[in-house]
Design a protein around this motif. Sequence first.
Motif, short mmCIF file in Angstrom:
data_model
loop_
_atom_site.label_atom_id
_atom_site.label_comp_id
_atom_site.label_asym_id
_atom_site.label_seq_id
_atom_site.Cartn_x
_atom_site.Cartn_y
_atom_site.Cartn_z
N UNK A 280 38.37 33.39 38.74
CA UNK A 280 37.93 34.44 37.80
C UNK A 280 36.58 34.11 37.21
N UNK A 281 35.77 35.14 36.99
CA UNK A 281 34.42 34.92 36.48
C UNK A 281 34.38 34.71 34.98
N UNK A 282 35.49 34.98 34.29
CA UNK A 282 35.54 34.79 32.85
C UNK A 282 36.92 34.29 32.48
N UNK A 283 36.96 33.20 31.72
CA UNK A 283 38.23 32.60 31.32
C UNK A 283 38.22 32.44 29.81
N UNK A 284 39.27 32.90 29.15
CA UNK A 284 39.37 32.79 27.70
C UNK A 284 39.87 31.40 27.33
N UNK A 285 39.14 30.76 26.43
CA UNK A 285 39.51 29.45 25.93
C UNK A 285 40.08 29.58 24.53
N UNK A 286 40.54 28.46 24.00
CA UNK A 286 40.98 28.47 22.61
C UNK A 286 39.77 28.58 21.69
N UNK A 287 40.03 28.74 20.41
CA UNK A 287 38.98 28.86 19.39
C UNK A 287 38.12 30.10 19.61
N UNK A 288 38.72 31.16 20.20
CA UNK A 288 38.02 32.44 20.39
C UNK A 288 36.74 32.29 21.21
N UNK A 289 36.73 31.36 22.14
CA UNK A 289 35.58 31.19 23.02
C UNK A 289 35.95 31.56 24.44
N UNK A 302 32.16 25.96 48.50
CA UNK A 302 31.47 24.70 48.75
C UNK A 302 32.15 23.55 48.05
N UNK A 303 31.37 22.50 47.76
CA UNK A 303 31.93 21.29 47.20
C UNK A 303 32.07 21.30 45.69
N UNK A 304 31.49 22.27 44.99
CA UNK A 304 31.70 22.40 43.55
C UNK A 304 33.08 22.99 43.30
N UNK A 305 33.77 22.48 42.27
CA UNK A 305 35.10 23.05 42.00
C UNK A 305 35.37 23.07 40.50
N UNK A 306 36.21 24.03 40.10
CA UNK A 306 36.59 24.24 38.71
C UNK A 306 38.12 24.30 38.65
N UNK A 307 38.71 23.60 37.69
CA UNK A 307 40.18 23.62 37.55
C UNK A 307 40.57 23.68 36.08
N UNK A 308 41.22 24.76 35.63
CA UNK A 308 41.88 24.70 34.33
C UNK A 308 43.01 23.67 34.43
N UNK A 309 43.17 22.82 33.43
CA UNK A 309 44.18 21.76 33.58
C UNK A 309 45.29 21.82 32.55
N UNK A 310 45.44 22.97 31.89
CA UNK A 310 46.66 23.22 31.13
C UNK A 310 46.87 24.72 31.01
N UNK A 311 48.07 25.11 30.63
CA UNK A 311 48.42 26.53 30.61
C UNK A 311 47.60 27.31 29.59
N UNK A 312 47.17 26.65 28.53
CA UNK A 312 46.43 27.35 27.49
C UNK A 312 44.95 27.50 27.83
N UNK A 313 44.51 26.92 28.96
CA UNK A 313 43.09 26.96 29.36
C UNK A 313 42.18 26.37 28.29
N UNK A 314 42.69 25.42 27.51
CA UNK A 314 41.84 24.78 26.52
C UNK A 314 41.06 23.61 27.11
#
Length: 493
Positions: A280-289, A302-314
């Motif tokens: 997804x191009x936009x992910x909601x984080x905690x603290x209203x960010x 490619x070789x760059x990667x992104x991983x949310x690592x908890x359910x709250x995406x914090x």
Amino acid sequence: MSTTKGNMDILFERRFELLWPTLSEIRLVLKHVLRALNVKKDEVDAAGLVATEYLTNLIRHNEGSEQHIFLRISQAHNDGYTLTFIDELTPYNLFKKNNSQWKLGSGNLVEGGMGVELIRHYFKEAEYVSDKGKNYFTFPLEHIDKRPTVIYVDDDVTQLALMSAYLKDHFQVVPCESIEAGWQAILTADARILLLDHKLKNGTCEPLLEKLNQSNLKSQLSVVMLTGDDSEEVISKINRLGVDDYLIKPVKKNKLLQSIERVTHRFAYLSYQTTFESTPSKIHLQNDKSAHLFGSISLGNGGDFFMPINDECSAFVLGDMMGHGLQALKESFAIKGFISGFLATGLPYQNMLAALNNALYKQQLCKSSLVTLVICFIEDNKLFWLNAGHPPPVVILNNGKVRQLTGTGPLLGLSKEHNYTLYEAGLDDVEHILLYTDGWTENRFTDKDEIGELTKIIPQDCKTSEEFAHCLWKNSQVTLSKEIDDASLIIIN
């Protein structure tokens, strides 16, 4: 296989959602498909610039509704192509809507004001036509050379002349009398094939191949080695260096042409499809960010990667494998798999980083690559991060100043036991946080002060945080031929 509509042979056609991430995806398609069609590098770059400007205006015009756009590349005659964007929006004729006085040589960035001047500079015959509910933005591509470029390295001038004569009808030949000249040609000639004579007067071509294998350029070249020694030892060494084919001298013309044709089949990008799993191009984080994701991590290519690592995406991981393209993508799967497995244990992030460092040190995974990564989370209006060889975060303050934070640990796998430090920074006076992979700055800011150069492209007077993020990503784009590494950017605001 091409199809025909009217008097045009359609060589490539795909439908895209009219969203901000599509801009990066279309640039990637243009880079590969146009080069496969032998469009000259300068015109590929121009097409990328014009497509970026046109799509930026179109996406802004369309923001908030679900629409699609078609990209079509057609051949009207033997010497050129036509690139067309097709949409079913309310007509938006950029040539009439844009009344900016911006000039190409001014050196200034003007949001939304560069369209007409930029397009007319590169493609004077560009047109915008509305017909039967569809809008067509079209421009011709005419700088074509059907002959791929071959770099040939040999310090025997007689052999250089002979092989150049063999190849000249089918290829543009760049003759080089030394491995130093060969390396410069690799960097500048936009070649498809590297032809090497193994034995030189002062050694061999092996150092050139070793240097190539350690760079991000290997995936762009097919390598053919010429050798007068067919011993098992020499052939084995050549194969270990990653050549695509070798020929025993003396070499006949038809054998040389057959070899080059065979190894270049892997550059058949006309059937190019983006089949990677996108983020997804936009992910909601905690603290209203929110985190806005751009580049390779949003396309998964490619070789760059992104991983949310908890359910709250914090919290999340941003990683960068050495190299780019499919090989780096394959290596990143191993790292992501390890991280996913470890996170299931519920142990702290520091423990995960230590375990990953130990696994890489023991060469239990990614034996042929290196990885940098940063783990970030926001808590109590503070940014926390663990850093393994990655560029530290950059913050843009409320007063507009740009500052790079300090906090970087060593690359993973360099030492058996390293306790990575948890760094932190307060966010009271911070408006935007930037995290990125090396390619984002290296593609654009080579040998320059990164923060100073970044300051020049910070957008001004954006109405929303999301608009700021998209404008900064657009301002940071380089010409397609300068994209030598995967580039990814996360903007948190």
